[in-house]
Design a protein around this motif. Structure first.
Motif, PDB file in Angstrom:
ATOM      1  N   UNK A  71      46.614  16.403   6.911  1.00  0.00           N
ATOM      2  CA  UNK A  71      47.601  16.963   7.150  1.00  0.00           C
ATOM      3  C   UNK A  71      48.370  18.042   8.139  1.00  0.00           C
ATOM      4  N   UNK A  72      46.804  18.239   8.667  1.00  0.00           N
ATOM      5  CA  UNK A  72      47.697  19.378   9.309  1.00  0.00           C
ATOM      6  C   UNK A  72      47.385  18.552  10.781  1.00  0.00           C
ATOM      7  N   UNK A  73      47.870  17.790  11.020  1.00  0.00           N
ATOM      8  CA  UNK A  73      47.881  16.682  12.724  1.00  0.00           C
ATOM      9  C   UNK A  73      48.524  17.738  13.185  1.00  0.00           C
ATOM     10  N   UNK A  74      47.912  17.748  15.025  1.00  0.00           N
ATOM     11  CA  UNK A  74      48.704  18.679  15.663  1.00  0.00           C
ATOM     12  C   UNK A  74      49.083  17.866  16.926  1.00  0.00           C
ATOM     13  N   UNK A  75      50.493  18.212  17.265  1.00  0.00           N
ATOM     14  CA  UNK A  75      50.196  17.066  19.070  1.00  0.00           C
ATOM     15  C   UNK A  75      49.901  18.485  19.840  1.00  0.00           C
ATOM     16  N   UNK A  76      49.934  19.729  20.046  1.00  0.00           N
ATOM     17  CA  UNK A  76      49.700  20.545  21.167  1.00  0.00           C
ATOM     18  C   UNK A  76      48.040  21.140  20.484  1.00  0.00           C
ATOM     19  N   UNK A  77      47.899  20.496  22.487  1.00  0.00           N
ATOM     20  CA  UNK A  77      46.637  21.165  22.450  1.00  0.00           C
ATOM     21  C   UNK A  77      46.076  21.656  23.273  1.00  0.00           C
ATOM     22  N   UNK A  78      45.364  22.734  24.008  1.00  0.00           N
ATOM     23  CA  UNK A  78      44.978  23.598  24.627  1.00  0.00           C
ATOM     24  C   UNK A  78      43.845  22.972  25.677  1.00  0.00           C
ATOM     25  N   UNK A  79      43.743  23.005  26.608  1.00  0.00           N
ATOM     26  CA  UNK A  79      43.319  22.310  27.529  1.00  0.00           C
ATOM     27  C   UNK A  79      42.564  23.120  29.208  1.00  0.00           C
ATOM     28  N   UNK A  80      41.228  22.652  29.055  1.00  0.00           N
ATOM     29  CA  UNK A  80      40.634  23.770  30.702  1.00  0.00           C
ATOM     30  C   UNK A  80      41.143  23.367  32.101  1.00  0.00           C
ATOM     31  N   UNK A  81      40.828  23.943  33.081  1.00  0.00           N
ATOM     32  CA  UNK A  81      41.502  23.676  34.767  1.00  0.00           C
ATOM     33  C   UNK A  81      40.601  22.120  34.012  1.00  0.00           C
ATOM     34  N   UNK A  82      39.375  21.760  34.556  1.00  0.00           N
ATOM     35  CA  UNK A  82      38.678  20.570  34.073  1.00  0.00           C
ATOM     36  C   UNK A  82      39.302  20.172  33.269  1.00  0.00           C
ATOM     37  N   UNK A  83      39.667  19.688  32.236  1.00  0.00           N
ATOM     38  CA  UNK A  83      39.952  19.130  31.674  1.00  0.00           C
ATOM     39  C   UNK A  83      41.709  17.793  31.847  1.00  0.00           C
ATOM     40  N   UNK A  84      42.668  19.414  32.576  1.00  0.00           N
ATOM     41  CA  UNK A  84      43.575  19.396  32.877  1.00  0.00           C
ATOM     42  C   UNK A  84      43.426  18.383  33.982  1.00  0.00           C
ATOM     43  N   UNK A  85      42.571  18.575  35.087  1.00  0.00           N
ATOM     44  CA  UNK A  85      42.695  18.103  36.216  1.00  0.00           C
ATOM     45  C   UNK A  85      41.809  16.382  35.919  1.00  0.00           C
ATOM     46  N   UNK A  86      41.094  16.290  35.522  1.00  0.00           N
ATOM     47  CA  UNK A  86      40.719  14.841  35.293  1.00  0.00           C
ATOM     48  C   UNK A  86      42.171  14.413  34.630  1.00  0.00           C
ATOM     49  N   UNK A  87      42.736  14.709  32.912  1.00  0.00           N
ATOM     50  CA  UNK A  87      43.607  13.890  32.589  1.00  0.00           C
ATOM     51  C   UNK A  87      44.519  13.511  34.439  1.00  0.00           C
ATOM     52  N   UNK A  88      44.834  13.964  35.081  1.00  0.00           N
ATOM     53  CA  UNK A  88      45.432  13.909  36.322  1.00  0.00           C
ATOM     54  C   UNK A  88      45.131  13.424  37.237  1.00  0.00           C
ATOM     55  N   UNK A  89      44.081  12.632  37.096  1.00  0.00           N
ATOM     56  CA  UNK A  89      43.267  11.661  37.917  1.00  0.00           C
ATOM     57  C   UNK A  89      43.334   9.925  37.054  1.00  0.00           C
ATOM     58  N   UNK A  90      43.949   9.866  36.085  1.00  0.00           N
ATOM     59  CA  UNK A  90      43.769   9.168  35.129  1.00  0.00           C
ATOM     60  C   UNK A  90      45.249   8.315  35.734  1.00  0.00           C
ATOM     61  N   UNK A  91      45.094   6.215  35.808  1.00  0.00           N
ATOM     62  CA  UNK A  91      46.198   6.137  35.745  1.00  0.00           C
ATOM     63  C   UNK A  91      47.234   6.213  35.226  1.00  0.00           C
ATOM     64  N   UNK A  92      48.834   5.877  35.272  1.00  0.00           N
ATOM     65  CA  UNK A  92      50.361   5.773  34.978  1.00  0.00           C
ATOM     66  C   UNK A  92      49.780   5.825  33.353  1.00  0.00           C
ATOM     67  N   UNK A  93      49.104   4.308  33.334  1.00  0.00           N
ATOM     68  CA  UNK A  93      49.198   3.338  31.847  1.00  0.00           C
ATOM     69  C   UNK A  93      48.208   4.135  31.420  1.00  0.00           C
ATOM     70  N   UNK A  94      47.298   4.810  31.500  1.00  0.00           N
ATOM     71  CA  UNK A  94      46.528   6.139  30.296  1.00  0.00           C
ATOM     72  C   UNK A  94      47.277   6.671  29.869  1.00  0.00           C
ATOM     73  N   UNK A  95      48.284   7.533  31.170  1.00  0.00           N
ATOM     74  CA  UNK A  95      49.267   9.149  30.617  1.00  0.00           C
ATOM     75  C   UNK A  95      49.974   8.470  29.866  1.00  0.00           C
ATOM     76  N   UNK A  96      50.339   7.039  29.559  1.00  0.00           N
ATOM     77  CA  UNK A  96      51.748   6.660  29.030  1.00  0.00           C
ATOM     78  C   UNK A  96      51.479   7.019  27.220  1.00  0.00           C
ATOM     79  N   UNK A  97      50.345   6.566  27.478  1.00  0.00           N
ATOM     80  CA  UNK A  97      49.621   6.452  25.623  1.00  0.00           C
ATOM     81  C   UNK A  97      49.210   7.691  25.010  1.00  0.00           C
TER      82      UNK A  97
END
Length: 182
Positions: free
Chosen positions: A41-67
């Motif tokens: 019931x408390x599902x969320x679409x907003x998350x807080x990422x550490x700088x390391x997580x954010x950096x790793x996220x932006x190294x992923x392919x466009x297809x993965x980011x689109x998911x």
């Protein structure tokens, strides 16, 4: 003894026994089910990422980011009274802060196009006896369920350790129910 007084005596005795009967114990599976329903019931679409997580996220392919259906990825701070928030350099983080991150360290507020629920991993009952036998504090570990995402995204979004939680449950009319987070 009249029929009315006998009936009254039986009812009175039944009530007296019910009041002094030991409280039914909260079942581990029932507590987990209730908590998992709260997580859904408390599902969320907003998350807080550490700088390391954010950096790793932006190294992923466009297809993965689109998911992920990323709506926004904004630098943020946990502390609303931080001067950098007041000067509009950062916004206040709206999600849960990643474990182990300094509250004064910048993070990233990630808004996704779909919500994710959380679920319970483990449950434990503290050894302390409650003051009220009709109340029980449950301790548990939980995490967001990213299992629908590719493994590379799961590795980036999931923190290294699950989060801990505590909740109060109360017995009312023979049924345990969740009352509040502690």
């Amino acid at each position: 003894m009249s029929r009315n007084s006998t009936c009254f005596s039986v009812i009175f005795l039944g009530l007296l026994l019910a009041l002094h009967a030991p409280a039914q114990q909260l079942d581990r599976d029932a507590a987990k089910d209730m908590l998992n329903k709260l997580g859904a019931a408390a599902a969320t679409s907003e998350f807080v990422l550490s700088p390391d997580q954010d950096q790793r996220l932006h190294t992923l392919t466009k297809d993965l980011l689109d998911a992920l259906q990323i709506q926004s990825d904004t630098p943020c701070l946990l502390m609303a009274h931080d001067p950098r928030v007041r000067s509009h350099e950062f916004v206040v983080c709206n999600g849960l802060f990643p474990p182990g991150l300094d509250p004064h360290q910048p993070a990233f507020d990630l808004k996704l196009g779909k919500p994710f629920a959380w679920h319970v991993l483990t449950i434990s009952f503290p050894d302390a006896t409650p003051d009220n036998p009709d109340e029980q504090i449950i301790q548990y570990t939980w995490e967001y369920d990213f299992s629908s995402l590719p493994s590379q995204l799961q590795q980036v979004l999931s923190p290294a350790t699950p989060r801990s939680g505590r909740s109060l449950f109360r017995l009312d009319a023979g049924t345990w129910s969740w009352v509040a987070y502690r």
